[in-house]
Design an enzyme around this catalytic site. Sequence first.
Site, PDB file in Angstrom:
ATOM      1  N   SER A  11       0.824  -1.220   0.000  1.00 33.07           N
ATOM      2  CA  SER A  11       0.000   0.000   0.000  1.00 33.07           C
ATOM      3  C   SER A  11       0.853   1.263   0.000  1.00 33.07           C
ATOM      4  CB  SER A  11      -0.929   0.010   1.214  1.00 33.07           C
ATOM      5  OG  SER A  11      -0.156   0.085   2.387  1.00 33.07           O
ATOM      6  N   SER A 132      14.543  -7.073   5.946  1.00 29.74           N
ATOM      7  CA  SER A 132      14.969  -6.883   7.327  1.00 29.74           C
ATOM      8  C   SER A 132      15.288  -5.404   7.522  1.00 29.74           C
ATOM      9  CB  SER A 132      16.163  -7.805   7.594  1.00 29.74           C
ATOM     10  OG  SER A 132      16.689  -7.628   8.862  1.00 29.74           O
ATOM     11  N   TYR A 147      11.787  -3.232  17.988  1.00 32.39           N
ATOM     12  CA  TYR A 147      12.019  -3.320  16.533  1.00 32.39           C
ATOM     13  C   TYR A 147      13.274  -4.153  16.258  1.00 32.39           C
ATOM     14  CZ  TYR A 147      12.330  -1.859  11.640  1.00 32.39           C
ATOM     15  OH  TYR A 147      12.399  -1.846  10.257  1.00 32.39           O
ATOM     16  N   LYS A 151      13.509  -7.668  14.011  1.00 29.62           N
ATOM     17  CA  LYS A 151      14.331  -7.865  12.809  1.00 29.62           C
ATOM     18  C   LYS A 151      15.460  -8.877  13.076  1.00 29.62           C
ATOM     19  CE  LYS A 151      12.098  -5.130   9.919  1.00 29.62           C
ATOM     20  NZ  LYS A 151      11.306  -5.655   8.798  1.00 29.62           N
TER      21      LYS A 151
HETATM   22  N1  LIG Z   1      11.573   3.116   6.292  1.00 26.88           N
HETATM   23  C1  LIG Z   1      12.590   2.742   7.043  1.00 26.88           C
HETATM   24  O1  LIG Z   1      13.227   3.538   7.715  1.00 26.88           O
HETATM   25  C2  LIG Z   1      12.998   1.279   7.061  1.00 26.88           C
HETATM   26  C3  LIG Z   1      14.334   0.965   7.384  1.00 26.88           C
HETATM   27  C4  LIG Z   1      14.718  -0.369   7.404  1.00 26.88           C
HETATM   28  C5  LIG Z   1      13.794  -1.358   7.124  1.00 26.88           C
HETATM   29  N2  LIG Z   1      12.498  -1.034   6.831  1.00 26.88           N
HETATM   30  C6  LIG Z   1      11.557  -2.115   6.549  1.00 26.88           C
HETATM   31  O2  LIG Z   1      11.117  -1.983   5.204  1.00 26.88           O
HETATM   32  C7  LIG Z   1       9.826  -2.581   5.072  1.00 26.88           C
HETATM   33  C8  LIG Z   1       8.900  -1.642   4.306  1.00 26.88           C
HETATM   34  O3  LIG Z   1       8.666  -0.488   5.058  1.00 26.88           O
HETATM   35  P1  LIG Z   1       8.567   0.960   4.398  1.00 26.88           P
HETATM   36  O4  LIG Z   1       9.813   1.677   4.717  1.00 26.88           O
HETATM   37  O5  LIG Z   1       8.131   0.865   2.991  1.00 26.88           O
HETATM   38  O6  LIG Z   1       7.399   1.618   5.319  1.00 26.88           O
HETATM   39  P2  LIG Z   1       5.820   1.796   5.047  1.00 26.88           P
HETATM   40  O7  LIG Z   1       5.591   2.772   3.951  1.00 26.88           O
HETATM   41  O8  LIG Z   1       5.231   2.085   6.392  1.00 26.88           O
HETATM   42  O9  LIG Z   1       5.339   0.370   4.532  1.00 26.88           O
HETATM   43  C9  LIG Z   1       4.974  -0.676   5.397  1.00 26.88           C
HETATM   44  C10 LIG Z   1       3.924  -1.518   4.735  1.00 26.88           C
HETATM   45  O10 LIG Z   1       3.616  -2.611   5.610  1.00 26.88           O
HETATM   46  C11 LIG Z   1       2.207  -2.704   5.661  1.00 26.88           C
HETATM   47  N3  LIG Z   1       1.720  -3.373   6.854  1.00 26.88           N
HETATM   48  C12 LIG Z   1       1.787  -2.991   8.162  1.00 26.88           C
HETATM   49  N4  LIG Z   1       1.179  -3.885   8.933  1.00 26.88           N
HETATM   50  C13 LIG Z   1       0.690  -4.856   8.110  1.00 26.88           C
HETATM   51  C14 LIG Z   1      -0.027  -6.052   8.302  1.00 26.88           C
HETATM   52  N5  LIG Z   1      -0.420  -6.449   9.533  1.00 26.88           N
HETATM   53  N6  LIG Z   1      -0.336  -6.815   7.227  1.00 26.88           N
HETATM   54  C15 LIG Z   1       0.029  -6.435   5.990  1.00 26.88           C
HETATM   55  N7  LIG Z   1       0.690  -5.307   5.737  1.00 26.88           N
HETATM   56  C16 LIG Z   1       1.025  -4.525   6.793  1.00 26.88           C
HETATM   57  C17 LIG Z   1       1.694  -1.286   5.547  1.00 26.88           C
HETATM   58  O11 LIG Z   1       0.337  -1.338   5.149  1.00 26.88           O
HETATM   59  P3  LIG Z   1      -0.838  -0.416   5.738  1.00 26.88           P
HETATM   60  O12 LIG Z   1      -0.948   0.718   4.770  1.00 26.88           O
HETATM   61  O13 LIG Z   1      -2.030  -1.317   5.727  1.00 26.88           O
HETATM   62  O14 LIG Z   1      -0.431   0.004   7.118  1.00 26.88           O
HETATM   63  C18 LIG Z   1       2.626  -0.765   4.461  1.00 26.88           C
HETATM   64  O15 LIG Z   1       2.154  -1.127   3.193  1.00 26.88           O
HETATM   65  C19 LIG Z   1       9.355  -2.911   6.493  1.00 26.88           C
HETATM   66  O16 LIG Z   1       9.573  -4.293   6.743  1.00 26.88           O
HETATM   67  C20 LIG Z   1      10.282  -2.082   7.367  1.00 26.88           C
HETATM   68  O17 LIG Z   1      10.468  -2.663   8.648  1.00 26.88           O
HETATM   69  C21 LIG Z   1      12.092   0.275   6.779  1.00 26.88           C
END
Ligand SMILES: NC(=O)c1ccc[n+]([C@@H]2O[C@H](COP(=O)([O-])OP(=O)(O)OC[C@H]3O[C@@H](n4cnc5c(N)ncnc54)[C@H](OP(=O)(O)O)[C@@H]3O)[C@@H](O)[C@H]2O)c1
Length: 272
Positions: A11, A132, A147, A151
């Site tokens: 999303s 991760s 968190y 991870k």
């Molecule tokens: N951004 C950072 O700083 C960062 C750094 C390192 C790693 N990551 C990792 O990268 C990945 C992607 O995150 P992002 O940065 O793209 O952030 P994001 O824009 O918040 O994306 C997270 C996604 O996970 C979905 N989600 C949350 N809970 C869920 C559930 N119960 N079932 C299905 N979907 C769910 C959200 O959907 P909804 O719209 O429904 O909430 C959203 O689509 C994550 O695993 C995060 O831990 C992020």
Amino acid sequence: MSKTILITGTSSGLGKLTAIHFAKMGWNVAATMRSPEKETELTAYSNIQLFRLDVTDVEQVQTAVKQAIEAFGTIDVVVNNAGMGAYGALELAEEQAIDWQFAVNVRGPINVIRAVLPHFRANGGGMFINISSYMGVTSAVPLGSLYNMSKFALEGLTEGLYYELKPLNIELRLVEQGGSSGNNFINNVVWSTNPDIQDYDRLTAQMKNLFEQAGGADLDDPQTIVGVISDLATGKSTQFRTLVGDEAHELVRLRQSVPIEEFLETMRKPFM
Ligand SMILES: NC(=O)c1ccc[n+]([C@@H]2O[C@H](COP(=O)([O-])OP(=O)(O)OC[C@H]3O[C@@H](n4cnc5c(N)ncnc54)[C@H](OP(=O)(O)O)[C@@H]3O)[C@@H](O)[C@H]2O)c1
């Protein structure tokens, strides 16, 4: 025949960009999300189909995987991308936030992997790419223990699975990035607070400030991470773990080059 990729959490952020990237490459994309009825961008691509999938709901995961296989005939690669962050002092965290952190970031990928494995075994192979973080390899900031836990657990799960899935030609990959732009991660962070306990106030304010200040040049270009996922899915890279971004490389280099006691104190210094 076109290959098919199933991605969780499409999303927003990395999941959405990855879905678009693979659609543009001509792959079939099973773009899964909690609320597909709200999606307006991915619907523009004829080779993307949306499926309702909350990673914490075992039944819904199984249904979505079944529907994706019915729609595209097969799944070749799965990206376990869905994730969220529960930050704040562990003592102050609501019981629900602790469980939710584990449910989404650890139990979620477990649910998806278990639902897809019968198909991968029948197909004679497949690949799981688990998103991760450098927070899965090292701690980096205060108030991130939940968190970090989630991870680190995802890393352990992935490494442990290697031994049972390698003989079945099922590959596992880990992507370990730092903060990137264009996502909702920080907006979705669940903070633990308790107005009756002030001992963590200073650290909480420092961390909230750090999150608010994060931006611009400090953040990685998400397309770099998409490129890594693409190289892994297509076999261009066969790395089990891929660290992404300068910050991630710097942190992990430091973590590996000094004793843990020295590393922890070095990371703590800016918050003293
Ligand atoms: N951004 C950072 O700083 C960062 C750094 C390192 C790693 N990551 C990792 O990268 C990945 C992607 O995150 P992002 O940065 O793209 O952030 P994001 O824009 O918040 O994306 C997270 C996604 O996970 C979905 N989600 C949350 N809970 C869920 C559930 N119960 N079932 C299905 N979907 C769910 C959200 O959907 P909804 O719209 O429904 O909430 C959203 O689509 C994550 O695993 C995060 O831990 C992020």
